[in-house]
Design a protein around this motif. Structure first.
Motif, PDB file in Angstrom:
ATOM      1  N   ILE A 105       0.838  -1.206   0.000  1.00 58.93           N
ATOM      2  CA  ILE A 105       0.000   0.000   0.000  1.00 58.93           C
ATOM      3  C   ILE A 105       0.872   1.254   0.000  1.00 58.93           C
ATOM      4  O   ILE A 105       0.623   2.199  -0.757  1.00 58.93           O
ATOM      5  N   LEU A 106       1.899   1.272   0.836  1.00 59.01           N
ATOM      6  CA  LEU A 106       2.801   2.426   0.867  1.00 59.01           C
ATOM      7  C   LEU A 106       3.516   2.609  -0.466  1.00 59.01           C
ATOM      8  O   LEU A 106       3.730   3.737  -0.920  1.00 59.01           O
ATOM      9  N   PHE A 107       3.872   1.515  -1.109  1.00 60.21           N
ATOM     10  CA  PHE A 107       4.534   1.587  -2.410  1.00 60.21           C
ATOM     11  C   PHE A 107       3.608   2.194  -3.460  1.00 60.21           C
ATOM     12  O   PHE A 107       4.002   3.075  -4.223  1.00 60.21           O
ATOM     13  N   ILE A 108       2.361   1.743  -3.479  1.00 58.25           N
ATOM     14  CA  ILE A 108       1.395   2.254  -4.460  1.00 58.25           C
ATOM     15  C   ILE A 108       1.095   3.729  -4.198  1.00 58.25           C
ATOM     16  O   ILE A 108       1.050   4.539  -5.126  1.00 58.25           O
ATOM     17  N   VAL A 109       0.917   4.091  -2.936  1.00 58.79           N
ATOM     18  CA  VAL A 109       0.672   5.495  -2.594  1.00 58.79           C
ATOM     19  C   VAL A 109       1.872   6.352  -2.993  1.00 58.79           C
ATOM     20  O   VAL A 109       1.717   7.455  -3.520  1.00 58.79           O
ATOM     21  N   GLY A 110       3.070   5.838  -2.776  1.00 59.34           N
ATOM     22  CA  GLY A 110       4.271   6.566  -3.166  1.00 59.34           C
ATOM     23  C   GLY A 110       4.368   6.751  -4.669  1.00 59.34           C
ATOM     24  O   GLY A 110       4.787   7.801  -5.156  1.00 59.34           O
ATOM     25  N   LEU A 111       3.975   5.734  -5.416  1.00 59.82           N
ATOM     26  CA  LEU A 111       3.993   5.855  -6.874  1.00 59.82           C
ATOM     27  C   LEU A 111       2.985   6.886  -7.363  1.00 59.82           C
ATOM     28  O   LEU A 111       3.283   7.711  -8.222  1.00 59.82           O
ATOM     29  N   ILE A 112       1.786   6.831  -6.806  1.00 62.37           N
ATOM     30  CA  ILE A 112       0.737   7.744  -7.266  1.00 62.37           C
ATOM     31  C   ILE A 112       1.052   9.186  -6.866  1.00 62.37           C
ATOM     32  O   ILE A 112       0.916  10.109  -7.662  1.00 62.37           O
ATOM     33  N   GLY A 113       1.482   9.385  -5.641  1.00 64.94           N
ATOM     34  CA  GLY A 113       1.706  10.740  -5.154  1.00 64.94           C
ATOM     35  C   GLY A 113       3.091  11.278  -5.408  1.00 64.94           C
ATOM     36  O   GLY A 113       3.355  12.453  -5.194  1.00 64.94           O
ATOM     37  N   GLY A 114       3.995  10.458  -5.879  1.00 67.28           N
ATOM     38  CA  GLY A 114       5.371  10.885  -6.055  1.00 67.28           C
ATOM     39  C   GLY A 114       5.694  11.327  -7.464  1.00 67.28           C
ATOM     40  O   GLY A 114       4.831  11.741  -8.241  1.00 67.28           O
ATOM     41  N   ALA A 115       6.954  11.221  -7.796  1.00 67.45           N
ATOM     42  CA  ALA A 115       7.451  11.717  -9.076  1.00 67.45           C
ATOM     43  C   ALA A 115       6.881  10.937 -10.253  1.00 67.45           C
ATOM     44  O   ALA A 115       6.567  11.520 -11.295  1.00 67.45           O
ATOM     45  N   ILE A 116       6.731   9.635 -10.109  1.00 69.99           N
ATOM     46  CA  ILE A 116       6.207   8.836 -11.221  1.00 69.99           C
ATOM     47  C   ILE A 116       4.753   9.195 -11.489  1.00 69.99           C
ATOM     48  O   ILE A 116       4.333   9.339 -12.636  1.00 69.99           O
ATOM     49  N   GLN A 132       3.312  12.043 -10.883  1.00 73.14           N
ATOM     50  CA  GLN A 132       3.275  13.373 -11.494  1.00 73.14           C
ATOM     51  C   GLN A 132       3.732  13.326 -12.943  1.00 73.14           C
ATOM     52  O   GLN A 132       3.201  14.030 -13.793  1.00 73.14           O
ATOM     53  N   ALA A 133       4.715  12.502 -13.239  1.00 76.25           N
ATOM     54  CA  ALA A 133       5.209  12.401 -14.613  1.00 76.25           C
ATOM     55  C   ALA A 133       4.164  11.773 -15.529  1.00 76.25           C
ATOM     56  O   ALA A 133       4.075  12.121 -16.706  1.00 76.25           O
ATOM     57  N   LEU A 134       3.374  10.856 -14.996  1.00 79.30           N
ATOM     58  CA  LEU A 134       2.333  10.195 -15.789  1.00 79.30           C
ATOM     59  C   LEU A 134       1.003  10.932 -15.722  1.00 79.30           C
ATOM     60  O   LEU A 134       0.003  10.448 -16.245  1.00 79.30           O
ATOM     61  N   ASP A 135       0.965  12.080 -15.071  1.00 76.52           N
ATOM     62  CA  ASP A 135      -0.243  12.894 -14.906  1.00 76.52           C
ATOM     63  C   ASP A 135      -1.390  12.114 -14.276  1.00 76.52           C
ATOM     64  O   ASP A 135      -2.535  12.198 -14.704  1.00 76.52           O
ATOM     65  N   ILE A 136      -1.071  11.334 -13.263  1.00 79.09           N
ATOM     66  CA  ILE A 136      -2.094  10.599 -12.530  1.00 79.09           C
ATOM     67  C   ILE A 136      -2.691  11.545 -11.495  1.00 79.09           C
ATOM     68  O   ILE A 136      -1.972  12.153 -10.706  1.00 79.09           O
ATOM     69  N   GLU A 137      -4.007  11.686 -11.536  1.00 83.25           N
ATOM     70  CA  GLU A 137      -4.684  12.545 -10.566  1.00 83.25           C
ATOM     71  C   GLU A 137      -4.643  11.864  -9.201  1.00 83.25           C
ATOM     72  O   GLU A 137      -5.063  10.728  -9.043  1.00 83.25           O
ATOM     73  N   SER A 138      -4.129  12.563  -8.228  1.00 77.01           N
ATOM     74  CA  SER A 138      -4.076  12.011  -6.883  1.00 77.01           C
ATOM     75  C   SER A 138      -4.755  12.983  -5.932  1.00 77.01           C
ATOM     76  O   SER A 138      -4.805  14.185  -6.189  1.00 77.01           O
ATOM     77  N   PRO A 139      -5.286  12.468  -4.840  1.00 78.18           N
ATOM     78  CA  PRO A 139      -5.898  13.360  -3.854  1.00 78.18           C
ATOM     79  C   PRO A 139      -4.872  14.366  -3.334  1.00 78.18           C
ATOM     80  O   PRO A 139      -3.667  14.121  -3.375  1.00 78.18           O
ATOM     81  N   GLY A 140      -5.351  15.477  -2.835  1.00 78.34           N
ATOM     82  CA  GLY A 140      -4.469  16.550  -2.390  1.00 78.34           C
ATOM     83  C   GLY A 140      -3.498  16.138  -1.304  1.00 78.34           C
ATOM     84  O   GLY A 140      -2.369  16.601  -1.262  1.00 78.34           O
ATOM     85  N   PHE A 141      -3.917  15.233  -0.423  1.00 78.29           N
ATOM     86  CA  PHE A 141      -3.032  14.841   0.672  1.00 78.29           C
ATOM     87  C   PHE A 141      -1.889  13.947   0.199  1.00 78.29           C
ATOM     88  O   PHE A 141      -0.920  13.750   0.914  1.00 78.29           O
ATOM     89  N   LEU A 142      -1.985  13.402  -1.015  1.00 79.99           N
ATOM     90  CA  LEU A 142      -0.908  12.565  -1.540  1.00 79.99           C
ATOM     91  C   LEU A 142       0.108  13.350  -2.352  1.00 79.99           C
ATOM     92  O   LEU A 142       1.160  12.834  -2.690  1.00 79.99           O
ATOM     93  N   HIS A 143      -0.211  14.584  -2.674  1.00 84.79           N
ATOM     94  CA  HIS A 143       0.673  15.360  -3.541  1.00 84.79           C
ATOM     95  C   HIS A 143       1.952  15.744  -2.797  1.00 84.79           C
ATOM     96  O   HIS A 143       1.915  16.342  -1.735  1.00 84.79           O
ATOM     97  N   VAL A 144       3.074  15.360  -3.379  1.00 90.01           N
ATOM     98  CA  VAL A 144       4.381  15.686  -2.816  1.00 90.01           C
ATOM     99  C   VAL A 144       5.133  16.497  -3.858  1.00 90.01           C
ATOM    100  O   VAL A 144       5.295  16.047  -4.991  1.00 90.01           O
ATOM    101  N   PRO A 145       5.590  17.703  -3.512  1.00 85.88           N
ATOM    102  CA  PRO A 145       6.345  18.468  -4.505  1.00 85.88           C
ATOM    103  C   PRO A 145       7.662  17.766  -4.833  1.00 85.88           C
ATOM    104  O   PRO A 145       8.356  17.282  -3.947  1.00 85.88           O
ATOM    105  N   VAL A 146       7.974  17.693  -6.105  1.00 85.87           N
ATOM    106  CA  VAL A 146       9.171  16.997  -6.558  1.00 85.87           C
ATOM    107  C   VAL A 146      10.162  18.017  -7.091  1.00 85.87           C
ATOM    108  O   VAL A 146       9.837  18.808  -7.968  1.00 85.87           O
ATOM    109  N   LEU A 147      11.354  18.010  -6.524  1.00 80.10           N
ATOM    110  CA  LEU A 147      12.406  18.901  -6.999  1.00 80.10           C
ATOM    111  C   LEU A 147      13.113  18.258  -8.181  1.00 80.10           C
ATOM    112  O   LEU A 147      13.314  17.048  -8.217  1.00 80.10           O
ATOM    113  N   GLU A 148      13.472  19.064  -9.127  1.00 78.25           N
ATOM    114  CA  GLU A 148      14.284  18.564 -10.226  1.00 78.25           C
ATOM    115  C   GLU A 148      15.687  18.332  -9.695  1.00 78.25           C
ATOM    116  O   GLU A 148      16.270  19.205  -9.058  1.00 78.25           O
TER     117      GLU A 148
END
Length: 151
Positions: free
Chosen positions: A20-31, A33-49
């Motif tokens: 579950i943590l892995f899936i949440v990390g994928l959805i809310g993380g850099a991957i 965001q790169a795949l434009d997957i809509e995630s709930p606001g609490f999962l959004h993590v800003p990704v630094l280049e």
């Protein structure tokens, strides 16, 4: 009971939590965001280049390739470590002198640490890699204390 010393039910629960943590990390993380997957606001993590976060100060360029202060510090570290190794092993003796003794004590302490963590057999197997990384990082950290190489 499994061979790990805990119940199979506990292992399944731990595996489910990790999944579950892995899936949440994928959805809310850099991957995600790169795949434009809509995630709930609490999962959004800003990704630094990464190139912006670890950007070194370019000092000069050679053929379109910028040479940064970090790269120069790494080169100086390598030259320093190789120089110390050559000086310590140039005239090796059974009864070591100052520099040879200092290097032997340091390597022996590091070997004992690695063997204590990984065991006798694996410690000797992993020692060259672990020692190389450790010595490079520690020398580079001490080099950063000098004004030109510091942050």
């Amino acid at each position: 009971m499994s061979q790990l010393g805990c119940s199979t039910r506990l292992l399944v629960i731990i595996a489910a939590i990790v999944a579950i943590l892995f899936i949440v990390g994928l959805i809310g993380g850099a991957i995600g965001q790169a795949l434009d997957i809509e995630s709930p606001g609490f999962l959004h993590v800003p990704v630094l280049e990464i190139h912006e976060f670890f950007k070194g100060d370019a000092i000069f360029e050679v053929g379109g390739f910028s040479i940064s202060n970090t790269m120069i510090a790494a080169w100086v570290t390598v030259v320093l470590v190789v120089g110390i190794a050559l000086a310590a092993t140039r005239k090796m003796r059974i009864i070591p002198r100052r520099l040879q003794g200092l290097v032997e004590v340091g390597l022996e302490a590091l070997l004992n640490f690695v063997e204590g963590v990984a065991g006798k057999k694996n410690g000797r197997r992993f020692f060259p890699v672990v020692a190389t990384i450790f010595i490079f990082v520690i020398f580079n950290a001490y080099l950063a204390l000098f004004p030109f190489f510091g942050p």
